[in-house]
Design an enzyme around this catalytic site. Structure first.
Site, mmCIF file in Angstrom:
data_model
loop_
_atom_site.group_PDB
_atom_site.id
_atom_site.type_symbol
_atom_site.label_atom_id
_atom_site.label_comp_id
_atom_site.label_asym_id
_atom_site.label_seq_id
_atom_site.Cartn_x
_atom_site.Cartn_y
_atom_site.Cartn_z
ATOM 1 N N ASN A 110 -4.483 5.741 -1.558
ATOM 2 C CA ASN A 110 -4.185 5.813 0.837
ATOM 3 C C ASN A 110 -3.041 7.092 0.717
ATOM 4 O O ASN A 110 -3.241 7.570 1.522
ATOM 5 C CB ASN A 110 -3.157 4.744 0.644
ATOM 6 C CG ASN A 110 -3.664 3.551 0.994
ATOM 7 O OD1 ASN A 110 -4.967 3.633 0.286
ATOM 8 N ND2 ASN A 110 -3.368 1.928 1.112
ATOM 9 N N HIS B 100 -2.191 -3.157 -6.652
ATOM 10 C CA HIS B 100 -2.796 -2.713 -4.942
ATOM 11 C C HIS B 100 -4.305 -2.788 -5.284
ATOM 12 O O HIS B 100 -4.738 -2.676 -6.040
ATOM 13 C CB HIS B 100 -2.436 -1.510 -4.913
ATOM 14 C CG HIS B 100 -2.945 -0.545 -3.462
ATOM 15 N ND1 HIS B 100 -3.745 0.590 -3.648
ATOM 16 C CD2 HIS B 100 -2.922 -1.566 -2.688
ATOM 17 C CE1 HIS B 100 -3.509 -0.087 -1.982
ATOM 18 N NE2 HIS B 100 -3.561 -0.359 -1.152
ATOM 19 N N SER C 144 0.861 -0.523 0.335
ATOM 20 C CA SER C 144 -0.049 0.174 0.125
ATOM 21 C C SER C 144 1.506 0.811 -0.328
ATOM 22 O O SER C 144 0.421 2.544 -0.675
ATOM 23 C CB SER C 144 -0.440 0.443 1.507
ATOM 24 O OG SER C 144 -1.763 -1.105 1.647
ATOM 25 N N GLU D 113 -5.045 -0.184 -8.373
ATOM 26 C CA GLU D 113 -4.075 0.569 -8.753
ATOM 27 C C GLU D 113 -2.976 -0.188 -9.296
ATOM 28 O O GLU D 113 -2.106 -1.383 -8.864
ATOM 29 C CB GLU D 113 -3.659 1.552 -7.639
ATOM 30 C CG GLU D 113 -4.952 2.480 -6.577
ATOM 31 C CD GLU D 113 -3.794 3.297 -5.892
ATOM 32 O OE1 GLU D 113 -4.490 4.153 -5.472
ATOM 33 O OE2 GLU D 113 -3.634 2.666 -5.191
HETATM 34 N N1 LIG Z 1 -5.220 -4.386 4.775
HETATM 35 C C1 LIG Z 1 -5.930 -3.617 4.030
HETATM 36 O O1 LIG Z 1 -6.584 -2.956 3.681
HETATM 37 C C2 LIG Z 1 -4.878 -3.508 2.890
HETATM 38 C C3 LIG Z 1 -4.916 -2.659 1.431
HETATM 39 C C4 LIG Z 1 -4.172 -3.067 0.427
HETATM 40 C C5 LIG Z 1 -3.249 -3.368 0.543
HETATM 41 N N2 LIG Z 1 -3.222 -3.905 1.280
HETATM 42 C C6 LIG Z 1 -1.731 -4.354 1.640
HETATM 43 O O2 LIG Z 1 -1.668 -6.020 1.337
HETATM 44 C C7 LIG Z 1 -0.416 -6.399 1.883
HETATM 45 C C8 LIG Z 1 -0.919 -7.238 3.162
HETATM 46 O O3 LIG Z 1 -1.517 -6.905 4.132
HETATM 47 P P1 LIG Z 1 -3.022 -7.744 5.454
HETATM 48 O O4 LIG Z 1 -3.582 -6.332 6.139
HETATM 49 O O5 LIG Z 1 -3.474 -7.969 4.481
HETATM 50 O O6 LIG Z 1 -1.760 -8.234 6.433
HETATM 51 P P2 LIG Z 1 -2.386 -9.546 7.503
HETATM 52 O O7 LIG Z 1 -1.643 -9.363 8.229
HETATM 53 O O8 LIG Z 1 -3.869 -9.467 7.453
HETATM 54 O O9 LIG Z 1 -1.511 -10.513 6.493
HETATM 55 C C9 LIG Z 1 -0.266 -10.862 6.617
HETATM 56 C C10 LIG Z 1 -0.294 -12.712 6.258
HETATM 57 O O10 LIG Z 1 1.263 -12.716 5.413
HETATM 58 C C11 LIG Z 1 1.514 -14.090 5.708
HETATM 59 N N3 LIG Z 1 2.532 -14.412 5.715
HETATM 60 C C12 LIG Z 1 3.746 -12.978 6.614
HETATM 61 N N4 LIG Z 1 5.073 -13.551 6.400
HETATM 62 C C13 LIG Z 1 5.108 -14.317 4.808
HETATM 63 C C14 LIG Z 1 5.897 -15.413 4.696
HETATM 64 N N5 LIG Z 1 7.743 -15.268 4.619
HETATM 65 N N6 LIG Z 1 5.450 -16.432 3.944
HETATM 66 C C15 LIG Z 1 4.313 -16.124 3.262
HETATM 67 N N7 LIG Z 1 3.312 -15.675 4.457
HETATM 68 C C16 LIG Z 1 3.779 -14.669 5.461
HETATM 69 C C17 LIG Z 1 0.646 -13.989 7.634
HETATM 70 O O11 LIG Z 1 0.876 -15.375 8.423
HETATM 71 C C18 LIG Z 1 -0.366 -13.400 7.483
HETATM 72 O O12 LIG Z 1 -1.358 -13.999 7.702
HETATM 73 C C19 LIG Z 1 0.365 -4.992 2.333
HETATM 74 O O13 LIG Z 1 1.801 -5.369 1.713
HETATM 75 C C20 LIG Z 1 -0.705 -4.006 2.438
HETATM 76 O O14 LIG Z 1 -0.165 -2.885 3.025
HETATM 77 C C21 LIG Z 1 -3.632 -3.659 2.508
#
Ligand SMILES: NC(=O)c1ccc[n+]([C@@H]2O[C@H](COP(=O)([O-])OP(=O)(O)OC[C@H]3O[C@@H](n4cnc5c(N)ncnc54)[C@H](O)[C@@H]3O)[C@@H](O)[C@H]2O)c1
Length: 596
Positions: free
Chosen positions: A192, A142, A121, A154
């Site tokens: 964002n 994204h 993000s 995005e």
């Molecule tokens: N939460 C949101 O609203 C949102 C929206 C768009 C983008 N993002 C982006 O998406 C990405 C993930 O965010 P999220 O909110 O889903 O996080 P999250 O914490 O909910 O999930 C992350 C997952 O990654 C796994 N993980 C960690 N290390 C790992 C590895 N080495 N190999 C495989 N899996 C691994 C974890 O076990 C976890 O299930 C981030 O870059 C975030 O910025 C988040």
């Protein structure tokens, strides 16, 4: 010819990853879904099952299609399972080191032609890409939360991403039924960058007890038509993720203080309050992962009796003024059964206001929303006067005269002399400090702000502004009156912009700055906020409706009160106002409305 994507890999099945898996599998694409451990994999699988079962229950997905969808997904622990996929989307936590490590590993595991994408993000896609030997095949894709629902994607190209890769990914987005906007690699991209300053500001309001979580969220939902309030949205995003995004945006985005995470966020993350995913964040949820909010110790009592606790009885209301707001407010009170005394500056003005109220009530009758008898009763409750002396026996006065401090102060001084003791005196000012008005009287404890929104008969929100001198009874009275009017009254402190304008206008101003910096177009920015965040209008559409001059004036007030450099009005906004391009009312603002 566009590249075929028959199998894609998704790394990390958390909040975003599980949703992204669903998006691909729903659209007939095979997915290799990868996690770090068996328990994490199970969690991801459960999220996918829960989401698709809900879709079936809602009739949005056939049971057979759900089963086919699940058959397309292969779950595995470890990146080695991704050796033959055509594209990988990484969705692990928002840490640069972790993402770089994963990309280096993906580079080793995947076929040379595989496209490697990050769902980051806020981190630099470029910095992630240089951890591989194929930065030209690295791109940002994204998705928005929840990925199966939100239409926007995005697409982030770096200076080295190959144009073919960009085109292939754009075509893929189309196949997924998404709308894509392609942009350069900048912290926060479009949505964002515009969203997180607002979210952080809302957390700051909550932290400083400026308003309750319920009131902050209700204000933005009801005042701006947003699908959810900022604190509920923070819980959905995940507070750990939100913290990292803010922190990165602060460091990458020019150290704008508005992106420095509010200290409370860090404390909540440390305490394990991560939002929905942990079952508790700003709100408490039924269980981890559930969207259902359950009451907790901070939940306000919902009963009418509790709302009216300490409130004074109000039967007769004076409304001073003859403009749009006064007219709407007279109608609202009369319709709700209050006896109303309208005071204007002369019989002629009273006649105009009376006509306007009649016209508006008649519209309600024509539309079948108001019975003729109720219209007549409402009109019968209003008396028209040109002298404040007729306010001697009212229980509440609502002032809606011109937005000039000297005029309002003089009026409140007169009200102080005329009105009986115990009356609540309310101002509808949207930008002046309520305390200035209150101190023009000898009874500042009885003075509140009642900030109605335009058009008052339609908008469901009223901001109840309490100054440092307002008594709890006056606040309770104001809130009870709002409830009796069928509106939601949210209580907030006496700061410029109250809740809604303070949170809304800096975001609009930021959108103007983004346009000014040529990062994106007005159309794409509007799209991004509507399709990525569910806003009813994009920022430029809204600015043209509100009026650029009005927006500039509000933004200037916010800047002057808080001296926050990030609140400085965008030069482009100033120039458009100077040029007379004020929005729809002059047929030209950010867009040309002359042909519509
Ligand atoms: N939460 C949101 O609203 C949102 C929206 C768009 C983008 N993002 C982006 O998406 C990405 C993930 O965010 P999220 O909110 O889903 O996080 P999250 O914490 O909910 O999930 C992350 C997952 O990654 C796994 N993980 C960690 N290390 C790992 C590895 N080495 N190999 C495989 N899996 C691994 C974890 O076990 C976890 O299930 C981030 O870059 C975030 O910025 C988040």
């Amino acid at each position: 010819m566009a590249r075929e994507f028959s199998t894609v890999g998704v790394v990390g099945l958390g909040t975003m990853g599980a949703g992204i898996v669903e998006v691909f599998a729903r659209n007939g694409i095979n997915v290799v879904a990868v996690e770090i451990s068996e328990p994490a994999l199970e969690r991801g699988r459960a999220t996918l099952t829960g989401s698709t079962d809900r879709a079936v229950a809602k009739g949005k997905l056939a049971a057979a299609d759900r089963d086919a969808l699940h058959e397309r997904v292969h779950f595995a622990v470890g990146l080695d399972a991704l050796h033959s996929v055509d594209l990988v989307i990484e969705a692990v936590p928002e840490h640069l080191n972790l993402k770089q490590r994963i990309f280096a590993e993906l580079d080793r595991v995947c076929r040379p032609e595989t496209i490697l994408a990050t769902n980051t993000s806020s981190l630099s896609v470029t910095e992630i890409s240089v951890a591989t030997t194929r930065p030209n095949q690295v791109i940002g894709i994204h998705f928005f939360n929840p990925a199966p629902v939100m239409k926007l994607v995005e697409v982030v190209r770096t200076v080295v991403t190959s144009p073919e890769v960009v085109a292939d990914v754009e075509a893929l987005c189309g196949r997924l039924g998404k709308v894509d906007v392609t942009i350069n690699d900048r912290a926060g991209f479009i949505a964002n960058a515009l969203l997180f300053g607002y979210l952080n500001h809302a957390v700051g309001m909550f932290e400083s007890h400026y308003a309750t979580r319920e009131d902050i969220d209700a204000a933005m939902k009801l005042g701006c038509g947003l699908p959810m309030g900022p604190l509920a949205l923070m819980d959905l995003i995940g507070l750990d993720t939100a913290y990292e995004i803010l922190d990165t945006m602060y460091r990458r985005g020019g150290r704008d203080r508005r992106h420095a995470p509010v200290p409370l966020l860090k404390q909540m993350v440390t305490a394990g309050l991560l939002g929905r995913k942990s079952g508790r964040g700003f709100y408490t949820y039924e269980r981890p992962g559930s969207p259902v909010v359950v009451p907790d110790e901070a939940t306000p009592p919902a009963t009418e009796a509790a709302l009216a606790d300490g409130a004074r009885a109000i039967a007769k209301v004076g409304v001073v003024g003859s403009g749009t707001m006064a007219t709407g407010i007279i109608e609202v009170f009369a319709k709700a059964g209050y006896e109303v005394v309208s005071v204007t500056r002369g019989a002629e003005k009273s006649a105009t206001v009376c006509e306007a109220v009649k016209t508006s009530l008649n519209k309600g009758v024509v539309r079948g929303k108001l019975a003729e008898a109720d219209r007549d009763a409402a009109l019968g409750r209003i008396s028209w006067s040109a002298t404040l002396d007729h306010l001697a026996d009212v229980d509440l006065v609502v002032e809606a005269v011109v937005e000039e401090l000297s005029v309002k102060k003089a009026l409140f001084a007169s009200l102080d002399e005329i009105c009986k003791p115990g009356v609540v005196l309310a101002t509808t000012t949207s930008s002046l400090p309520v305390i200035d008005v209150a101190m023009a009287t000898q009874r500042p404890a009885d003075v509140v702000g009642l900030h109605f929104f335009n058009p008052a008969p339609v908008m469901p929100l009223v901001e109840v502004v309490r100054t440092i001198r307002t008594s709890p009874e006056a606040t309770a009275t104001a809130r009870a009156v709002c409830a009796a009017l069928g509106k939601t009254g949210v209580v907030c402190g006496d700061r410029s912009g109250f809740i809604v304008n303070a949170l809304l206008f800096p975001y609009l101003n930021d959108a103007v700055k983004m346009l000014e910096a040529s990062y994106s177009t007005a159309d794409d920015i509007d799209h991004a906020m509507k399709l990525g965040c569910g806003y009813p209008m994009g920022p430029f559409e809204l600015l043209d409706v509100v009026g650029l001059d009005v927006s500039l004036a509000i933004q200037r007030e916010l800047y002057l009160e808080l001296r926050e450099p990030g609140f400085a009005p965008a030069p482009l906004l100033e120039h458009l106002v100077t040029a007379g391009y004020l929005g729809r009312k002059t047929r030209r603002g950010f867009r040309d409305h002359s042909h519509r």
